[in-house]
Design a protein around this motif. Sequence first.
Motif, PDB file in Angstrom:
ATOM      1  N   TYR A  13       0.833  -1.201   0.000  1.00 17.81           N
ATOM      2  CA  TYR A  13       0.000   0.000   0.000  1.00 17.81           C
ATOM      3  C   TYR A  13       0.874   1.260   0.000  1.00 17.81           C
ATOM      4  N   LEU A  14       1.876   1.291   0.856  1.00 14.57           N
ATOM      5  CA  LEU A  14       2.724   2.480   0.964  1.00 14.57           C
ATOM      6  C   LEU A  14       3.663   2.622  -0.232  1.00 14.57           C
ATOM      7  N   MET A  15       4.149   1.519  -0.762  1.00  9.93           N
ATOM      8  CA  MET A  15       4.990   1.594  -1.961  1.00  9.93           C
ATOM      9  C   MET A  15       4.185   2.120  -3.148  1.00  9.93           C
ATOM     10  N   ASP A  16       2.932   1.709  -3.254  1.00 11.62           N
ATOM     11  CA  ASP A  16       2.058   2.214  -4.322  1.00 11.62           C
ATOM     12  C   ASP A  16       1.837   3.719  -4.201  1.00 11.62           C
ATOM     13  N   ARG A  17       2.115   4.284  -3.035  1.00  9.78           N
ATOM     14  CA  ARG A  17       1.948   5.715  -2.795  1.00  9.78           C
ATOM     15  C   ARG A  17       3.287   6.438  -2.713  1.00  9.78           C
ATOM     16  N   GLY A  18       4.340   5.787  -3.195  1.00  5.44           N
ATOM     17  CA  GLY A  18       5.610   6.476  -3.370  1.00  5.44           C
ATOM     18  C   GLY A  18       6.657   6.293  -2.297  1.00  5.44           C
ATOM     19  N   VAL A  19       6.407   5.483  -1.272  1.00  2.00           N
ATOM     20  CA  VAL A  19       7.432   5.275  -0.248  1.00  2.00           C
ATOM     21  C   VAL A  19       8.373   4.177  -0.740  1.00  2.00           C
ATOM     22  N   PRO A  20       9.672   4.451  -0.813  1.00  4.79           N
ATOM     23  CA  PRO A  20      10.628   3.441  -1.273  1.00  4.79           C
ATOM     24  C   PRO A  20      10.679   2.244  -0.308  1.00  4.79           C
ATOM     25  N   ALA A  21      10.853   1.054  -0.875  1.00  7.27           N
ATOM     26  CA  ALA A  21      10.900  -0.172  -0.069  1.00  7.27           C
ATOM     27  C   ALA A  21      11.952  -0.088   1.030  1.00  7.27           C
ATOM     28  N   GLY A  22      13.076   0.570   0.776  1.00 13.28           N
ATOM     29  CA  GLY A  22      14.144   0.689   1.758  1.00 13.28           C
ATOM     30  C   GLY A  22      13.778   1.502   2.987  1.00 13.28           C
ATOM     31  N   HIS A  23      12.675   2.213   2.923  1.00 17.12           N
ATOM     32  CA  HIS A  23      12.218   3.022   4.064  1.00 17.12           C
ATOM     33  C   HIS A  23      11.087   2.339   4.823  1.00 17.12           C
ATOM     34  N   LEU A  24      10.757   1.108   4.423  1.00 20.88           N
ATOM     35  CA  LEU A  24       9.693   0.342   5.059  1.00 20.88           C
ATOM     36  C   LEU A  24      10.297  -0.901   5.710  1.00 20.88           C
ATOM     37  N   ILE A  25      10.143  -0.996   7.016  1.00 23.89           N
ATOM     38  CA  ILE A  25      10.713  -2.096   7.789  1.00 23.89           C
ATOM     39  C   ILE A  25       9.559  -2.960   8.283  1.00 23.89           C
ATOM     40  N   LEU A  26       9.655  -4.265   8.059  1.00 26.22           N
ATOM     41  CA  LEU A  26       8.552  -5.159   8.402  1.00 26.22           C
ATOM     42  C   LEU A  26       8.803  -5.929   9.695  1.00 26.22           C
ATOM     43  N   GLU A  27       7.786  -5.967  10.519  1.00 26.82           N
ATOM     44  CA  GLU A  27       7.698  -6.890  11.660  1.00 26.82           C
ATOM     45  C   GLU A  27       6.508  -7.770  11.313  1.00 26.82           C
ATOM     46  N   ASP A  28       6.744  -9.031  10.982  1.00 26.09           N
ATOM     47  CA  ASP A  28       5.673  -9.858  10.429  1.00 26.09           C
ATOM     48  C   ASP A  28       5.393 -11.136  11.217  1.00 26.09           C
ATOM     49  N   ARG A  29       5.709 -11.112  12.526  1.00 23.93           N
ATOM     50  CA  ARG A  29       5.474 -12.302  13.363  1.00 23.93           C
ATOM     51  C   ARG A  29       4.303 -12.141  14.324  1.00 23.93           C
ATOM     52  N   SER A  30       3.851 -10.934  14.557  1.00 25.11           N
ATOM     53  CA  SER A  30       2.885 -10.665  15.627  1.00 25.11           C
ATOM     54  C   SER A  30       1.460 -11.057  15.246  1.00 25.11           C
ATOM     55  N   SER A  31       0.673 -11.338  16.288  1.00 21.83           N
ATOM     56  CA  SER A  31      -0.741 -11.668  16.066  1.00 21.83           C
ATOM     57  C   SER A  31      -1.672 -10.860  16.966  1.00 21.83           C
ATOM     58  N   ASN A  32      -1.114  -9.974  17.788  1.00 23.29           N
ATOM     59  CA  ASN A  32      -1.933  -9.100  18.632  1.00 23.29           C
ATOM     60  C   ASN A  32      -1.104  -7.869  19.007  1.00 23.29           C
ATOM     61  N   THR A  33      -1.728  -6.926  19.691  1.00 22.50           N
ATOM     62  CA  THR A  33      -1.070  -5.653  20.011  1.00 22.50           C
ATOM     63  C   THR A  33       0.171  -5.848  20.867  1.00 22.50           C
ATOM     64  N   LYS A  34       0.088  -6.710  21.860  1.00 24.92           N
ATOM     65  CA  LYS A  34       1.248  -6.929  22.731  1.00 24.92           C
ATOM     66  C   LYS A  34       2.427  -7.464  21.922  1.00 24.92           C
ATOM     67  N   GLU A  35       2.167  -8.436  21.045  1.00 25.43           N
ATOM     68  CA  GLU A  35       3.232  -8.981  20.209  1.00 25.43           C
ATOM     69  C   GLU A  35       3.731  -7.958  19.198  1.00 25.43           C
ATOM     70  N   ASN A  36       2.808  -7.127  18.649  1.00 22.74           N
ATOM     71  CA  ASN A  36       3.235  -6.060  17.736  1.00 22.74           C
ATOM     72  C   ASN A  36       4.396  -5.295  18.346  1.00 22.74           C
ATOM     73  N   LEU A  37       4.236  -4.896  19.577  1.00 26.13           N
ATOM     74  CA  LEU A  37       5.229  -4.025  20.201  1.00 26.13           C
ATOM     75  C   LEU A  37       6.423  -4.796  20.742  1.00 26.13           C
ATOM     76  N   LYS A  38       6.207  -5.996  21.213  1.00 29.42           N
ATOM     77  CA  LYS A  38       7.317  -6.842  21.670  1.00 29.42           C
ATOM     78  C   LYS A  38       8.272  -7.132  20.512  1.00 29.42           C
ATOM     79  N   PHE A  39       7.739  -7.564  19.378  1.00 36.13           N
ATOM     80  CA  PHE A  39       8.590  -7.901  18.240  1.00 36.13           C
ATOM     81  C   PHE A  39       9.144  -6.648  17.558  1.00 36.13           C
ATOM     82  N   THR A  40       8.381  -5.570  17.582  1.00 36.67           N
ATOM     83  CA  THR A  40       8.882  -4.313  17.020  1.00 36.67           C
ATOM     84  C   THR A  40      10.067  -3.798  17.828  1.00 36.67           C
ATOM     85  N   ALA A  41      10.049  -4.014  19.135  1.00 40.54           N
ATOM     86  CA  ALA A  41      11.177  -3.582  19.979  1.00 40.54           C
ATOM     87  C   ALA A  41      12.481  -4.234  19.507  1.00 40.54           C
ATOM     88  N   GLU A  42      12.410  -5.489  19.071  1.00 43.89           N
ATOM     89  CA  GLU A  42      13.601  -6.172  18.562  1.00 43.89           C
ATOM     90  C   GLU A  42      14.107  -5.498  17.275  1.00 43.89           C
TER      91      GLU A  42
END
Length: 192
Positions: free
Chosen positions: A99-128
């Motif tokens: 979605y963001l790349m289609d709107r002009g954000v370069p892939a190198g500026h987008l960092i993925l955290e793709d393991r989480s399944s809820n809000t607590k995990e979102n932030l736990k894994f993002t901290a890493e």
Amino acid sequence: MFANKWMITGIVLFILVMIPFSYLWILVSRYDDTEPDRVPRQAAIVLGAALWDQQPSPALQERLNQALSLYKDGLVQYIVLSGGLGDNGITEAEGMKKYLMDRGVPAGHLILEDRSSNTKENLKFTAEVLQKHKWTKLYLVTHDYHMYRALNYARQAGIQASAAPVHSQVLFMPYHKTRECLALIKQKVFHQ
């Protein structure tokens, strides 16, 4: 006489439920009128919501548009997209990236955290992810009703972030705020 006792008991129980629920409602409404402070930071963390047919749902698009605005205004250099695998064959993070790349954000500026399944995990894994990049100056992007709990989980994960709440035009707020109040009860009761 017996009916009066039941009525009084019902009224007392109603009051005992409504007082704490009203307090929780105030907490989930805390960021209703808040705007990002517009101070430049290294990155914005976007918490996932839902994908519909591998595309961000309208609510998730609102969050992504907030992050896109921060990026285009030069307030962040990177966007961390947090959300794991749903029922769509791709992760929320991957759907957000497209979605963001289609709107002009370069892939190198987008960092993925793709393991989480809820809000607590979102932030736990993002901290890493943040530790790897040594980023400490951050915005947290989610809906206003969700911000209080999200910031609590961020603090638990060691993330100090500034709120960049989204004020939804597509969600039915009474439902989502009620649901969020119940999530806060679950968080407190089960110490999550």
